[in-house]
Design an enzyme around this catalytic site. Structure first.
Site, PDB file in Angstrom:
ATOM      1  N   SER A 139     -16.853 -28.882  98.302  1.00  0.00           N
ATOM      2  CA  SER A 139     -18.212 -29.375  98.073  1.00  0.00           C
ATOM      3  C   SER A 139     -19.029 -29.190  99.341  1.00  0.00           C
ATOM      4  CB  SER A 139     -18.163 -30.848  97.694  1.00  0.00           C
ATOM      5  OG  SER A 139     -17.758 -31.593  98.829  1.00  0.00           O
ATOM      6  N   LYS A 140     -20.283 -29.578  99.260  1.00  0.00           N
ATOM      7  CA  LYS A 140     -21.211 -29.467 100.394  1.00  0.00           C
ATOM      8  C   LYS A 140     -20.644 -30.119 101.652  1.00  0.00           C
ATOM      9  CE  LYS A 140     -25.688 -28.336  99.219  1.00  0.00           C
ATOM     10  NZ  LYS A 140     -27.074 -28.410  99.354  1.00  0.00           N
ATOM     11  N   ARG A 141     -20.024 -31.236 101.435  1.00  0.00           N
ATOM     12  CA  ARG A 141     -19.424 -32.005 102.522  1.00  0.00           C
ATOM     13  C   ARG A 141     -18.497 -31.133 103.380  1.00  0.00           C
ATOM     14  NH1 ARG A 141     -14.784 -34.953 101.507  1.00  0.00           N
ATOM     15  NH2 ARG A 141     -14.859 -34.178  99.361  1.00  0.00           N
TER      16      ARG A 141
END
Ligand code: GLU
Length: 464
Positions: A238-240
């Site tokens: 994910s973006k994280r």
């Protein structure tokens, strides 16, 4: 063997993320290697969630990565009539049937099955009723009641599903719209797709799609499901984790060939080799070497690859790109002709084009507007150093040329005359011409700046 035809079939409900880009790349490689065709289909039947902006972003990302597709992109939403024709054909052949069960009823059947510990599915109430069309009626596939559906997955190996587990799936909803699995099968068939490579989030759809192919009497393509990309913590990427859309990597200053190389190596290998030109990828790629377990995203490795590509990059192209990045911050400040002189100095020092633009900041500044790092000034530009810089500037006015070698020679004789070491001059001059205590090699930087800028900066620093 007949022609290899692959496709990429994104749903334009968001930007193209690197997981999707990787599947697209694998399909592209497979087609290019076999001198076949690579097609693009925009699966925009979900009108509420599909946007033109997402379509544009997907096309732009594919072009930027160099994943050229053959022919025009196919828009699934424009083919609804054709999808419905196929549904009608299945009904005519007795391979599909009209169903009048209201959704609540179907839900109740599922719940009952679940309570009995069975797979929740439609119980076939209308299967043999021989109903015709009518308001509120959907069309369902007559899934075989016994036996199994199997195929050889190109990545995962043999997959077998008991037909008992498969629902009599809806092919056309009661509002007249064809369902996703039906549309995909009809489109892949009509487009002549021979190999479907896609993310393994679709692996459960495949046996269902195969039953549609068989009901239609169409040959089915080969299927391969590529595992997901995971973050370093082994959770879904994910973006994280630093996973961004393809165009965000462009904005961050990654080169498309570095991202392509990186994505290709994520889940695919060819011995220990890390760096592959596009041509090498096309030659060496093989689905057989696709890993069947999830790949882990590693931003450091992408950075490393990008720096390798920058170092090996063509000078003129990098200068053009650098000008673009400089202009994104300060419109009009970057000119490729000028920046071409500083690219060789910055190449070994930048992991991304953004970093290169940062480091080129001092170069594009004007002698009068160059910003000085106050710490560096306090440390290296004391009155004595400034006096020395003023004298050095005067000496350079006399210098015969402004090449790196001429400058080095001029500095040497200047220092020799005064009995000083290079150290006495180096940092003050560096701060004077670059504004900071760190820069590429002193003489190369002066050469790249040229006579006017160098002398202008030395004088301005002497006056600070
Ligand atoms: N449109 C689907 C997706 O974006 C892909 C369907 C397919 O490749 O068959 O996930």
């Amino acid at each position: 063997m007949s022609q290899v035809v692959t496709r990429f079939a994104p749903s334009p409900t968001g930007f193209l993320h690197i997981g999707g880009a990787r599947t697209a790349l694998f399909s592209w490689l497979m087609a290019r290697q076999a001198k076949g065709r690579f097609l693009l289909r925009i699966e925009d039947t979900d009108r509420e969630r599909s946007t033109d902006q997402a379509i544009e972003a997907i096309l732009a990302s594919m072009r930027w990565l160099g994943l050229n597709w053959d022919g025009e992109a196919v828009y699934q939403s424009r083919r609804i009539e054709r999808h419905n024709q196929a549904v009608d054909e299945l009904v005519r052949k007795g391979r599909a049937y009209w169903c009048e069960c209201p959704p609540e009823e179907v839900q109740a059947m599922r719940d009952r099955a679940r309570q009995r510990g069975l797979k929740p599915k439609y119980d076939g109430t209308c299967r043999e009723k021989g109903l015709g069309p009518g308001p509120g009626r959907a069309v369902r596939l007559k899934t075989p009641l016994s036996g199994s559906t199997s195929y050889q997955d190109l990545v995962k190996g043999p997959i077998v599903v008991d037909n008992q587990e498969l629902d009599d799936m809806v092919l056309r909803r009661s509002d007249g719209t064809p369902t996703y699995n039906l549309a995909v099968v009809v489109d892949d068939h009509d487009m002549g797709v021979s190999h479907v490579l896609r993310g393994d989030d679709h692996v459960n759809n495949t046996p269902r799609q195969i039953t549609i192919y068989r009901a239609m009497g169409w040959p089915e393509p080969a299927f391969g499901h590529v595992p997901m990309i995971l973050g370093p913590d082994k959770k879904k990427l994910s973006k994280r984790h630093g996973a961004l859309s393809v165009m965000e990597y462009e904005r961050l200053g990654y080169l498309p060939e570095a991202l392509v190389n990186y994505l290709a190596r994520l889940g695919w290998s060819c011995g220990d080799k890390e760096i592959f030109s596009r041509q090498e990828l096309v030659e060496l790629f093989s689905v057989d070497n696709l890993g069947s377990s999830a790949a882990v995203f590693d931003l450091k490795k992408l950075d490393w690859l990008n720096s390798q590509y920058i170092q090996a990059g063509d000078q003129a192209r990098l200068a053009g790109l650098l000008a673009e990045f400089v202009n994104r911050r300060t419109p009009g400040a970057g000119r490729a002709e000028d920046l071409a002189r500083v690219v060789p100095l910055l190449k070994p020092r930048a992991k991304t084009m953004v970093e290169m633009a940062d480091k080129a900041g001092f170069f594009v500044a004007d002698a009068r507007s160059l910003a000085y790092d106050q710490k560096a000034v306090d440390r290296f530009l004391d009155p004595q150093a400034k006096a020395l810089i003023r004298e050095f500037a005067a000496a350079l006015e006399e210098a015969a040329g402004f090449s790196r070698q001429a400058l080095e020679q001029a500095a040497k004789s200047f220092l020799d005359r005064r009995g000083l070491k290079f150290k006495a001059l180096a940092q003050p001059v560096r701060v004077a011409i670059s504004g900071a205590a760190e820069s590429p090699g002193l003489f190369e930087t002066m050469e790249a700046l040229g006579r006017d800028q160098t002398l202008g900066r030395l004088k301005r620093a002497a006056d600070l």
